[in-house]
Enzyme design. Structure first.
Site, PDB file in Angstrom:
ATOM      1  CD  GLN B 203     113.667  46.709 -55.176  1.00 10.72           C
ATOM      2  OE1 GLN B 203     112.434  46.700 -55.423  1.00 10.72           O
ATOM      3  NE2 GLN B 203     114.617  45.972 -55.453  1.00 10.72           N
ATOM      4  NE  ARG B 316     119.067  35.483 -61.247  1.00  9.95           N
ATOM      5  CZ  ARG B 316     120.210  35.176 -60.378  1.00  9.95           C
ATOM      6  NH1 ARG B 316     120.314  34.184 -59.656  1.00  9.95           N
ATOM      7  NH2 ARG B 316     121.343  36.102 -60.780  1.00  9.95           N
ATOM      8  NE  ARG B 348     113.857  37.687 -50.097  1.00 10.60           N
ATOM      9  CZ  ARG B 348     113.465  38.002 -48.785  1.00 10.60           C
ATOM     10  NH1 ARG B 348     111.881  38.157 -48.787  1.00 10.60           N
ATOM     11  NH2 ARG B 348     114.178  38.099 -47.911  1.00 10.60           N
ATOM     12  CG  PHE B 350     115.442  38.336 -61.252  1.00 13.36           C
ATOM     13  CD1 PHE B 350     114.730  39.566 -61.314  1.00 13.36           C
ATOM     14  CD2 PHE B 350     116.414  37.937 -62.492  1.00 13.36           C
ATOM     15  CE1 PHE B 350     115.036  40.419 -62.392  1.00 13.36           C
ATOM     16  CE2 PHE B 350     116.555  39.098 -63.552  1.00 13.36           C
ATOM     17  CZ  PHE B 350     115.671  40.457 -63.591  1.00 13.36           C
ATOM     18  CB  ALA B 516     120.921  40.159 -58.544  1.00 17.44           C
ATOM     19  CD  GLU B 718     117.404  37.554 -55.792  1.00 17.15           C
ATOM     20  OE1 GLU B 718     118.706  37.570 -55.814  1.00 17.15           O
ATOM     21  OE2 GLU B 718     116.786  37.639 -56.740  1.00 17.15           O
TER      22      GLU B 718
END
Lengths: 159, 767
Positions: B203, B316, B348, B350, B516, B718
C-alpha cells in the site's frame, strides 16, 4: 526424484504434464500450465480461492495432488466463459459489482457455477451456506449472494 | 449526450472483467524469468531471548539452497522502522523479541526447497522473561514503544466530582488479523549498477522504495517499486511489506538473479503485525438525564516489540474516544506498550474503532444505570451548538448525525422493533434478541499532517487517448476507477479513453501510503490538478490559434467548443500537438486547513468528518452463547459519492469486517507467546453464511461535503468499519435481558460465543 507423467482434461482440452509426487494440482496449474486464475489464499483448504471442479465435484486444488488428476476432467476459472463470451455468472458479478480486490472471485465463481449445476433453484440460505467455504475479505458477501440468486433466476428463465 | 463514466455514476471496478475471468494479474501471477530464486524466512521459536548461536549449516546443505541472508549480509542499515526510530531490524543481531520474529532468510531454487530448508536451522536462544499483554507490560515496567499522548479539556476532576452519577469500568478490546486473501509478496529483479526493481503487493510503494534503498545502502533513485493491484490490504500492507521487499532486493542484488518471497499463510499471520489490542479504563460522570459531564479515559495498547505505526494508531484511538459525543470535561491518555509480540500496525480505522467502542461502552453504562434506551443517551450527547468542541480542541462544524440517526431510526422502525423484542424477551425464552442503533463520526486526514499530499501524472497522447497515473494503490477499494472518472469528466471524454496504469515510484515520487481513507480525496485532487494544467494550455492554444476569448472555449462531451465551431476532442488534441502544446502534466495536492500540535494536544487534525449509523438485530442462544445477525440497516454518509456502486461495496464490506472484529475473530497467544490462531482454520473471519439475513444499505444521498473535496465527496474506506459496533451492542442487549436490563453486561471484544455465554452465566448468577 522421478517425475510423474499425467494425462488429464482441463476445460475440455486434453493436457499432459510432468509433476513431482508432492506437487499439488494448484502448483501445477499456476506454475507449470500458466493458469494463474486459481489463487493460493491459505494452502490448507480453508479459503476456497483455489476452487476447481474435478469430475463434477468442487475441490480445493491446493488439497489435491497433481498426480491424482490422471484421467480426470478438470474445470477451472479459465474455462468458465466461451472465448470472449462470459458465463452468465461472470456477467452478473460485473453488473452487481460483486467483487472488490477480485482475488477470491475466481474461486467463488467456480463454486457458484457448481452449485447452480447441482441445484438450479437454490434458496438464499443454500447459496450462503454453499459459498461458506469461499472467504471474501472485501465485499461482505451481499452482492455476491444477490448476483448468484439473480443468475439462477435468469438461467431458469432461459432454460 | 453526456460522457460515459463521469463522476457520481455507478461504474464497475476498472479490473472487474479481468477479475471474473481470472486474468487480473497479481504479483504472484507475474511470469517468473528463467533463473528466478525463491526466499523464505526462518522464524524465532522463543518470545524473548538472547541469540547464543545460529547454526545454519544444515540449511545451507539442503537440496536446492543457494544461500542464506542474516543481519551480517545487510550492506546498508539493518532497520525498516517506518517512523525512523531505528527499532525495527530486518533480522535481529543479538536478541529476539517475539515468537515468530524473522531471524534469517533461505534462498533456494524453488519455494518448496527454501521453505523446507528454513526448518533445519539450529538456533540457540537463551530465554529471557517475556510479557505478552499491555497490562502485564505496565506492571512489569516495560517501556512505551513511542511517546504517549494526552488530550485534555476542561476540569476533569471537578467535572467528575460534580456529577450526579459516576461509573468506572474496564474494557478489553481484541486485535484483528487483516486476512487479505493475497498474502505478502515481493519479487525483485536486479538491474545494472545499484539498480533493483521490486514488484510488491504494498500500500506504500514510496516507503518500500525508501526502505529497500536504506537497507541496500543505495540512493532511493536506484530502487523502483511497482504495484498494479493487491488482493486486499486493509492497512496490513502499509509498512509490513517493507521486510519482504528488503529481503527480495537483498537477495536479488547478492546473487544477481530475480528473487521472489511469498510466505505461506501461517508465516504471514505469525510474522506480520495486526490491529492493536487495547485495555481501556474509563470513568464517566453524568446527570440524571444521561448527559455526560466528564470523562477520564486511559488506553493501553499491545504494540508489540517495536513502534511501527503505534504512535499514530494510539493517537487516533484517543481522537475517536469521543465518537459522536460532547464531553464537557475530558482527559484521555494513551500508553503504547512494548510487548513481546509481533509489532502491531495499521488496520482499517487505525485505532479509531478501539476509541469509538469505548465511547459506546460508556453510553451503554449510562443507559443501563438509568434504565433508558441507549439510543436516547446517544442522542442526548451528540455534538451540538454550544457543545461542539472535541477533546483535541477542534470544532465539529459539519455534524449531520441528528439527521442520519433520525432517518435510520424511522426507516428501520427501531422503536417498534425494540419494543417488540423487549416484549418477546420477557417471555423468558432460550433465544433472546437484541437491537442497537449506533452512530459513527470519523475524522478524515492523516494525523501526520505532512502525509496529506499527493501527486499524479497525466499524459494526453496525440491520438487523444489519456494515460493516468497517481500515487495511490489499488487494493480492491475502487480508487483507480474513481480517479479515472475525475479525469474523464475533466476532459469530457468517455472513460475508455483513460487508461489506468500500475502505481510506480518512477512516475510519481514521494507518495503517501494509500491509507487513512484518503485515497480518492488526495489522488483525485492531484489528478484533477494535472488535468486543469493541460486544459489551461489547451485553452491558451485555442485562444491564440482562433483569436477567441477563453470563455468561448468549452470541453463538451467528446468534443471541444471553439467560438462558433465544434471539433472532436481527438482532432483538437492532434492540432494542439502539431502546434507544440505540452500535453503532459504532473499534478499535486495538499489538504488545506489542517494543523496539529501534538505536544499541546490541540489543533485541527481533520479536514472534515464522515458520518454513518447502523441498526442491527441479533438472536442469542442463552444455552450456548451462539448468535446470529438477523437484520441490519445502514445509512452512511459519503458526501456526493464519486461512484455509489463502489462506495456501497466499501460500506457493506467495512461493516462485515467490523462485525468480524467484534464477534468471531479472536487472536489467541499461548503463554509462550505462540500465536495459536494463525490460519483460517483457527482464525474465523465472517463467511457468506454469516451475512445478516436482512441487509439493507443506503447512502445518505442528500449529503455533500461541506469542505471543497473532490466533487464534494467524502472518504469511505474506514468509517463504515465502526458500524459493526451495532452488532456488538445488540448482542449486549440480548445478554442484558437475562437480568432484566438492570446491569450493563460489560462484554469484552470479541464477543465470541464463549464470552457471551460466560456473560450470560455471570448475569444470571448476580440476578
Amino acid at each position: 526424484m522421478s517425475q510423474i507423467h499425467i494425462t488429464t482434461t482441463i476445460n475440455g482440452d486434453e493436457t499432459e504434464y510432468l509433476c513431482e509426487a508432492d506437487e499439488t494440482l494448484l502448483d501445477v496449474l499456476r506454475d507449470h500450465l500458466d493458469m494463474t486464475g486459481s489463487k493460493e489464499g491459505c494452502g490448507t483448504g480453508d479459503c476456497g480461492a483455489c476452487s476447481v471442479v474435478v469430475d463434477g465435484r468442487l475441490v480445493c486444488s491446493c488439497l489435491m495432488l497433481a498426480a491424482e488428476a490422471e484421467g480426470r476432467a478438470i474445470e477451472t476459472i479459465e474455462g468458465m466463459g466461451q472465448g470472449d463470451q462470459l458465463h452468465p455468472l461472470q456477467q452478473k458479478f460485473l453488473e452487481h459489482a460483486a467483487l472488490q480486490c477480485g482475488i477470491c472471485t475466481p474461486g467463488i465463481l467456480v463454486a457458484a457455477k457448481n452449485l447452480l449445476e447441482r441445484n438450479p433453484n437454490p434458496s438464499e440460505e443454500e447459496v450462503r451456506y454453499w459459498l461458506a467455504g469461499n472467504l471474501c475479505r472485501c465485499t461482505g458477501y451481499d452482492k455476491i449472494i444477490r448476483a448468484v440468486m439473480d443468475t439462477a433466476a435468469d438461467m431458469r428463465g432461459a432454460a | 449526450m453526456s460522457i460515459k463514466g463521469a463522476t457520481h455514476q455507478d461504474l464497475a471496478h476498472d479490473s472487474a472483467a479481468k477479475h471474473v475471468t481470472g486474468r487480473a494479474e497479481y504479483t504472484d501471477d507475474i511470469p517468473e524469468p528463467g533463473g528466478t530464486l525463491h526466499a523464505y524466512l526462518g522464524l524465532s521459536e522463543v518470545a524473548h531471548g538472547r541469540i547464543v548461536e545460529m547454526d545454519l549449516s544444515e540449511v545451507l546443505a539442503a537440496p536446492g539452497v543457494v544461500g542464506v541472508l542474516t543481519a551480517d549480509d545487510i550492506p546498508g542499515a539493518n532497520d525498516i522502522s517506518p517512523t525512523g526510530l531505528g527499532d525495527d531490524p530486518v533480522f535481529p543481531e543479538d536478541s529476539v523479541e517475539f515468537h515468530g520474529q524473522p531471524l534469517f532468510a533461505v534462498v533456494a531454487e524453488s519455494r518448496e526447497a527454501a521453505r523446507r530448508a528454513a526448518t533445519l536451522a539450529q538456533v540457540e536462544i537463551a530465554p529471557l522473561a517475556h510479557v505478552l499483554d499491555p497490562v502485564g507490560a505496565i506492571e512489569a515496567g516495560y517501556p512505551d514503544v513511542t511517546a504517549p499522548l494526552k488530550l485534555e479539556r476542561g476540569d476533569v476532576a471537578g467535572g467528575l466530582a460534580d456529577s450526579a452519577h459516576r461509573i468506572k469500568g474496564r474494557m478489553a478490546i481484541g486485535g484483528q488479523d487483516h486476512m487479505y486473501l493475497e498474502g505478502h509478496i515481493a519479487f525483485a529483479m536486479p538491474g545494472e549498477d545499484d539498480d533493483v526493481v521490486v514488484y510488491s503487493s504494498t500500500q506504500h510503494p514510496s516507503e518500500a522504495q525508501h526502505m529497500v534503498a536504506h537497507v541496500l545502502g543505495v540512493p532511493s533513485h536506484s530502487v523502483v517499486v511497482n504495484v498494479r493491484r493487491m488482493g486486499g490490504g486493509f492497512g496490513g500492507k502499509e509498512t509490513q511489506m517493507n521486510l519482504f521487499a528488503a529481503v527480495a532486493a537483498l537477495a536479488a542484488k547478492k546473487w544477481n538473479r530475480p528473487v521472489k518471497i511469498r510466505p505461506d499463510r501461517d508465516q504471514d499471520m505469525i510474522a506480520t503485525g495486526k490491529r492493536h489490542d487495547f485495555v481501556a479504563d474509563y470513568e464517566v460522570g453524568f446527570d440524571g438525564e444521561g448527559r455526560i459531564e466528564a470523562v477520564e479515559g486511559f488506553f493501553a495498547a499491545r504494540c508489540g516489540f517495536s513502534a511501527d505505526l503505534s504512535g499514530p494508531v494510539t493517537d487516533r484511538a484517543l481522537f475517536h474516544a469521543d465518537n459522536a459525543y460532547f464531553y464537557p470535561h475530558v482527559r484521555l491518555r494513551s500508553r503504547p506498550m512494548k510487548t513481546n509480540t509481533v509489532s502491531n500496525t495499521a488496520f482499517r480505522g487505525f485505532g479509531g474503532p478501539q476509541g469509538v467502542i469505548v465511547a459506546e461502552r460508556m453510553i451503554e453504562e449510562i443507559a443501563y444505570a438509568l434504565g433508558r434506551d441507549p439510543l436516547e443517551i446517544r442522542k442526548a450527547n451528540f455534538y451540538r451548538p454550544g457543545g461542539d468542541v472535541t477533546p483535541y480542541h477542534q470544532q465539529v462544524e459539519d455534524n449531520i448525525l441528528e439527521r442520519i440517526v433520525g432517518e435510520l431510526e424511522e426507516s428501520s422502525q427501531y422503536q417498534a422493533r425494540r419494543q417488540a423484542i423487549r416484549d418477546d424477551n420477557v417471555r423468558n425464552g432460550i433465544i433472546r434478541r437484541g437491537i442497537a442503533l449506533t452512530p459513527v463520526k470519523f475524522g478524515i486526514s492523516f494525523t501526520a499532517t505532512w502525509y496529506n499530499q499527493a501527486g499524479a501524472l497525466v499524459h494526453v497522447y496525440s491520438d487523444g487517448s489519456i494515460m493516468l497515473n497517481h500515487g495511490g494503490t489499488e487494493m480492491g477499494q475502487g480508487l483507480n476507477i474513481k480517479v479515472a472518472q475525475v479525469v474523464a469528466e475533466a476532459f469530457q471524454v468517455d472513460i475508455e479513453r483513460v487508461k489506468i496504469t500500475r502505481t510506480t515510484t518512477e512516475k510519481v515520487p514521494n507518495t503517501s501510503a494509500t491509507a487513512a481513507s484518503s485515497g480518492s480525496d488526495l489522488n483525485g485532487m492531484a489528478a484533477l490538478d494535472a488535468c486543469e494544467q493541460i486544459k489551461a494550455r489547451l485553452v491558451d492554444f485555442a485562444c491564440e490559434n482562433r483569436g477567441i476569448a477563453a470563455d468561448e472555449v468549452a470541453f463538451l462531451p467528446g468534443r471541444v467548443k471553439l467560438g462558433a465551431d465544434e471539433i472532436g476532442f481527438d482532432d483538437f488534441i492532434r492540432q494542439a500537438y502539431m502546434a507544440r502544446v505540452q500535453l503532459s502534466a504532473a499534478g499535486f495536492y495538499k489538504t488545506p486547513k489542517i494543523h496539529w500540535d501534538r505536544a499541546k494536544g490541540q489543533g485541527r487534525p481533520f479536514y472534515y468528518f464522515a458520518y454513518g449509523a447502523a441498526c442491527s438485530e441479533v438472536s442469542v442462544d442463552t444455552l450456548t452463547g451462539e448468535y446470529r445477525v438477523d437484520r441490519v440497516e445502514i445509512l452512511h454518509d459519503v458526501g456526493r459519492s464519486l461512484n455509489p456502486a463502489v462506495d456501497r461495496g466499501q460500506v457493506e464490506g467495512g461493516f462485515i469486517q467490523g462485525m468480524g472484529w467484534l464477534t468471531s475473530e479472536e487472536l489467541w497467544w499461548d503463554d509462550d507467546g505462540r500465536l495459536r490462531t494463525h490460519a483460517p482454520s483457527t482464525y474465523k473471519i465472517p463467511l457468506a453464511s454469516d451475512r445478516p439475513r436482512i441487509f439493507n444499505v443506503a447512502l445518505a444521498e442528500w449529503s455533500q461535503n461541506a469542505e471543497r473535496t473532490i466533487k464534494r465527496s467524502k472518504a469511505v474506506g474506514e468509517p463504515p468499519f465502526m458500524l459493526g459496533i451495532s452488532v456488538f451492542e445488540a448482542i449486549s442487549m440480548a445478554v442484558a435481558s437475562v437480568a432484566g436490563y438492570r446491569e450493563c453486561p460489560r462484554l469484552d471484544a470479541p464477543a465470541t460465543p464463549e464470552r457471551v455465554l460466560m456473560a450470560i452465566e455471570r448475569l444470571k448468577r448476580e440476578r
